[in-house]
Design an enzyme around this catalytic site. Sequence first.
Site, short mmCIF file in Angstrom:
data_model
loop_
_atom_site.label_atom_id
_atom_site.label_comp_id
_atom_site.label_asym_id
_atom_site.label_seq_id
_atom_site.Cartn_x
_atom_site.Cartn_y
_atom_site.Cartn_z
N ARG A 1 29.53 35.28 -6.76
CA ARG A 1 28.21 34.97 -7.31
C ARG A 1 27.29 34.50 -6.19
O ARG A 1 27.73 34.12 -5.09
CB ARG A 1 28.30 33.86 -8.37
N GLN B 1 30.10 21.36 -6.88
CA GLN B 1 30.65 20.03 -6.62
C GLN B 1 31.52 20.03 -5.37
O GLN B 1 31.43 19.11 -4.53
CB GLN B 1 31.48 19.55 -7.82
N LYS C 1 0.86 -1.19 0.00
CA LYS C 1 0.00 0.00 0.00
C LYS C 1 0.90 1.24 0.00
O LYS C 1 1.76 1.38 0.86
CB LYS C 1 -0.91 0.01 1.22
N THR D 1 -3.35 -5.37 0.66
CA THR D 1 -2.80 -4.03 0.83
C THR D 1 -3.61 -3.22 1.83
O THR D 1 -3.08 -2.38 2.55
CB THR D 1 -2.72 -3.28 -0.52
N HIS E 1 19.83 29.06 -10.26
CA HIS E 1 20.61 30.15 -10.83
C HIS E 1 19.97 31.52 -10.55
O HIS E 1 18.75 31.68 -10.64
CB HIS E 1 20.74 29.97 -12.35
#
Length: 299
Positions: A177, A220, A15, A60, A248
């Site tokens: 940035r 990264q 379920k 279920t 961004h």
Amino acid sequence: MSGDGIVLGPNQYGKAEVRLVRIDRDTPRHEITDLSITSQLRGDFAAAHLDGDNANIIATDTQKNTVYAFARDGVGAPEDFLLRLGRHFTGECAGVTGGRWEAEQYTWNRILVDGEPHDHAFVRGGTETRTAVVVFDGGEQAVISGLRDLAVLKSTDSEFRGFARDRYTTLAETDDRILATSVTARWRYNSTEVDFDAAFADVRGLLLESFAETRSLALQQTLFAMGRRVLQARAEIDEIRFSMPNLHHFAVDLTPFGLDNPHVVFFAADRPYGLIEAAVQREGAEQSHPAWNGIAGFC
């Protein structure tokens, strides 16, 4: 075997997305636990698929009812609740040899009244969701905790330069940035003897602290620093996986209006976006632990 060379492969059933809200009313200050639970059983179910013989099938609907019945005695950490369900179904139900149980937990914050948190009035939190997966397989138990849609932003202390360039490259290098991302992370424990609520709170805090403190040379590098911080602090975690899209923010050109833009006005672009994904692991940890099977996407 069906007789024509076609056989049944791996299978599970259960379920999905059982919505469970538990209100703890033991004191005048109520607590809300808001979950979506998925229960999937694995075992000897070939007869149901091949012959329509349901003798080994736990309906279920029964799985749904079990979730609610178990919640009557309390929920606690979602990982602990899933372990309770897994132990019940694998220990009490004939034909069930394993399974996968998953939870999403949603946040409710207390409404402030005259500056004070109200005892029993709440407002739904932000987009962040806590996640948990428990897998029982061949007598082994594995727990994966996580979170999804944890939006974070640094308004400076981030750069991106020195990347490869070719004739299609137009992106300018920058040493200042906005770095923003929506963190999805899952981490795998090497034990089930864990205070999962405390561990979750600590891991979340470590991720946020690392994001804030690391001068980012690339998303990264930030990702790896966040994962390293968690593994250094939590010996019971063997690996953590991340999926982190770049949210961004582009500086708006205000020169058509006779204005400059000293890096204060930005356009937040929702797509396309860079998508950074990686696993940070202890050396020697199992590279493809079976507990990850069934988790869509990278994590």
